[in-house]
Design an enzyme around this catalytic site. Structure first.
Site, PDB file in Angstrom:
ATOM      1  N   HIS A   1      67.109  -1.517  73.640  1.00 32.50           N
ATOM      2  CA  HIS A   1      67.089  -0.557  73.707  1.00 32.50           C
ATOM      3  C   HIS A   1      65.785  -0.289  74.587  1.00 32.50           C
ATOM      4  O   HIS A   1      64.756  -0.888  74.322  1.00 32.50           O
ATOM      5  CB  HIS A   1      66.038   0.594  72.615  1.00 32.50           C
ATOM      6  CG  HIS A   1      67.227   1.074  71.657  1.00 32.50           C
ATOM      7  ND1 HIS A   1      68.892   1.128  71.877  1.00 32.50           N
ATOM      8  CD2 HIS A   1      67.573   0.703  69.931  1.00 32.50           C
ATOM      9  CE1 HIS A   1      69.354   1.761  71.056  1.00 32.50           C
ATOM     10  NE2 HIS A   1      68.924   1.282  69.569  1.00 32.50           N
TER      11      HIS A   1
ATOM     12  N   ASP B   1      73.186   1.083  78.245  1.00 34.99           N
ATOM     13  CA  ASP B   1      71.748   1.676  78.273  1.00 34.99           C
ATOM     14  C   ASP B   1      71.336   2.941  79.534  1.00 34.99           C
ATOM     15  O   ASP B   1      69.866   3.135  79.621  1.00 34.99           O
ATOM     16  CB  ASP B   1      71.105   0.261  79.969  1.00 34.99           C
ATOM     17  CG  ASP B   1      70.815  -1.088  78.961  1.00 34.99           C
ATOM     18  OD1 ASP B   1      70.791  -0.981  78.085  1.00 34.99           O
ATOM     19  OD2 ASP B   1      71.302  -2.389  79.951  1.00 34.99           O
TER      20      ASP B   1
END
Length: 89
Positions: A40, A12
């Site tokens: 995402h 992340d």
């Protein structure tokens, strides 16, 4: 010409954001691996999106591909698609 962004140990920390910076210059945006917990995260105009879809969906006229290395949860994918459509994307 082919540009590839790989984050062998990235999570992340920003692959989606980096791809989003470059995708305006690309014709095809592909998500080639990962699972339903590996989307995402992007933010536009105060709206946060956690995507299973390739981040190129926010760019008009792009081909977005989900490769065979991606594990999809069909229910989550459908829910995301419906939420994106409802938000105008």
């Amino acid at each position: 010409k082919v540009d590839v962004l790989l984050g062998l140990q990235w999570g992340d920390e920003g692959k989606g954001k980096v791809v989003d910076v470059f995708d305006s210059e690309l014709d095809v945006i592909t998500r080639f691996q990962g699972g339903p917990n590996a989307g995402h995260t992007l933010e536009f105009n105060g709206e946060k999106y956690v995507l299973l879809h390739p981040s190129g969906i926010f760019q008009g006229g792009k081909v977005n591909v989900i490769g065979n290395g991606v594990v999809l949860d069909p229910l989550l994918f459908q829910q995301e698609a419906e939420a994106l459509a409802a938000s105008g994307h």
